[in-house]
Design a protein around this motif. Structure first.
Motif, PDB file in Angstrom:
ATOM      1  N   GLU A  35      -5.597  -5.304  -7.463  1.00  0.00           N
ATOM      2  CA  GLU A  35      -4.185  -4.584  -6.029  1.00  0.00           C
ATOM      3  C   GLU A  35      -3.145  -5.952  -6.789  1.00  0.00           C
ATOM      4  O   GLU A  35      -3.546  -7.447  -7.114  1.00  0.00           O
TER       5      GLU A  35
ATOM      6  N   THR B 274       0.132  -7.484   5.039  1.00  0.00           N
ATOM      7  CA  THR B 274      -0.031  -5.691   3.741  1.00  0.00           C
ATOM      8  C   THR B 274       1.564  -6.438   3.520  1.00  0.00           C
ATOM      9  O   THR B 274       2.945  -6.603   3.888  1.00  0.00           O
TER      10      THR B 274
ATOM     11  N   GLY C 126      -0.352  -1.278  -0.473  1.00  0.00           N
ATOM     12  CA  GLY C 126      -1.344  -0.056  -0.423  1.00  0.00           C
ATOM     13  C   GLY C 126      -1.489   0.879  -1.304  1.00  0.00           C
ATOM     14  O   GLY C 126      -0.693   0.836  -2.328  1.00  0.00           O
TER      15      GLY C 126
END
Length: 446
Positions: A434, A130, A50
């Motif tokens: 990411e 995650t 994140g």
């Protein structure tokens, strides 16, 4: 957490009346053949890191180091991946921090948009989709100051500049461009670096204990011990292509991988060569004990979209036995994993190819094996470029179990090159890439 925690059978069968028996038989045979065909490597799980502002992350570790993160989030932790013991947990390491290139008067300048960034060892956990930061350890000098990621030596390393390539920054002999990571039994860490290139021993709290560099480097002014213990031939490493991969063998010895062929005797030889080097280091002896020639596959085999051999790199090496390694050959878009066995007969340490006066050099040989060089034999384990769901620029590989690998990519902190990397206010225009951890299952194992 220490020193700081950051974070966030039912089968339906029906056969229509009147179907010929021959057709039914053919269907059965086809189904049997399909079931018997070997399964293919596949992605089983993907998790993403994140957003965490880089200033928040860095200042929590070493207060006041970053005064303006220019909108950059924590990234770049994909330099390597090492199992941390518990399921889903890994040690990672950042590289030197956000950096890019901008042309000024036709020449590329290396930019450091967040010059105060300090490389860090980061412990992560993969949970669901995650990636969470569990712990982070700043890498510091003997007196506890940040090493930074800035270039070390004028004339040898790229000159550092501000985010817009307009303002020169000071060199820092303490600076590290950290890459591979392993953890020793005593809790300390070993890292490799591209600048020296160097092998670095770091305490469990992140303090540099010793930096091992090539003989003749002459690095002075550091706030930690420097030992010239690596072969001097490594002084010919390509700029920004030093030591990248690091593995820890069961006996505690370390194996370092030079990312690219040496520029020996010149840049042209390095850019066209397909032969790089692995080095074995004994922490007990504090010395290199073996050296091996490693031969890349042709670049268009590793990456069918690429024709430039200078794009070939080794980014990760993983111990998979007493003397066996998993080696990642890659470009930025594709990667293949090979296994090699380190044998005494393949050791070239101290031979003619450790001298920069040998001609032709190891890097100049079109076929080293035919010239009598004992090149390491290898076996392809998986071509990651053919596995759907594997991202580009995989730099870290870890073995989860006999059949599963964990991969991590380097997202370069969301940076791109060129003047468009930042908006008119000096804030990052994020690439959108990411940091991800990807699990790949190998039906045949390793």
């Amino acid at each position: 957490m220490s020193p700081h925690a950051v974070g966030r059978r039912h089968v339906q069968r029906s056969v229509a009346a009147g179907v010929p028996l021959a057709l039914l038989a053919a269907l059965v045979v086809a189904g049997t053949a399909s079931a018997a065909s070997p399964a293919q490597p596949r992605v089983t799980h993907t998790a993403t890191l994140g957003d965490l502002p880089l200033g928040t992350f860095s200042n929590a570790l070493l207060p006041g180091t970053v005064d303006n993160d220019r909108g950059v989030d924590l990234g770049g932790i994909g330099s390597d991946l090492y199992p941390a013991g518990r399921k889903g947990e890994f040690w990672t390491v950042t590289d030197r921090g956000p950096n890019g290139q901008i042309k000024v008067d036709g020449k590329k300048r290396r930019t450091f948009p967040v010059a105060g960034f300090d490389p860090a060892i980061v412990k992560i956990r993969v949970c669901g989709d995650t990636v969470t930061v569990l712990d982070a350890i700043p890498i510091t000098t003997s007196s506890g100051k940040p090493v930074t990621g800035l270039s070390n030596q004028a004339g040898r390393d790229e000159a550092p500049y501000s985010y817009d390539a307009q303002t020169p920054l000071a060199y820092n002999p303490n600076g590290l461009d950290t890459e591979g990571i392993v953890r020793a039994k005593d809790g300390s860490f070993w890292l490799v670096d591209e600048y020296g290139p160097s092998l670095i021993h770091v305490s469990a709290r992140g303090k540099v204990l010793t930096r091992y560099v090539p003989k003749g480097l002459g690095l002075t002014g550091t706030d930690y011990p420097v030992v010239e213990a690596l072969p001097s031939v490594l002084l010919h490493r390509k700029t920004n292509r030093g030591l990248e991969g690091l593995a820890q063998l069961p006996d505690g010895d370390l194996v370092m991988a030079l990312q690219s062929p040496l520029s020996l005797p010149d840049a042209t030889a390095g850019d066209t060569s397909r032969t790089t080097r692995l080095l074995r280091f004994s922490p007990k002896k504090r010395a290199v004990t073996a050296e091996y020639a490693y031969r890349f596959d042709p670049v268009n085999v590793v990456d069918p979209s690429e024709d430039d051999p200078s794009e070939l790199k080794i980014s990760s090496v993983v111990a998979v036995g007493r003397d066996r390694l998993l080696v990642e050959e890659r470009t930025d878009k594709a990667a293949r994993l090979q296994t090699v066995r380190l044998t005494r007969s393949a050791d070239i340490l101290g031979g003619p190819f450790d001298s920069d006066t040998t001609s032709p050099s190891l890097e100049q040989l079109d076929d080293p094996a035919s010239a009598g060089v004992p090149v390491l034999g290898k076996r392809l384990v998986v071509d990651l470029g053919t596995v759907a769901g594997v991202p580009g620029k995989i730099e870290g590989v870890a073995r989860v179990d006999h059949d599963t690998l964990a991969l991590i990519n380097d997202n370069d902190f969301g940076m791109t090159d060129g003047t468009g990397a930042f908006d008119p206010q000096g804030r990052l225009v994020d690439s959108g890439i990411e940091t991800t951890v990807t699990y790949v299952r190998l039906p045949r194992g390793i």
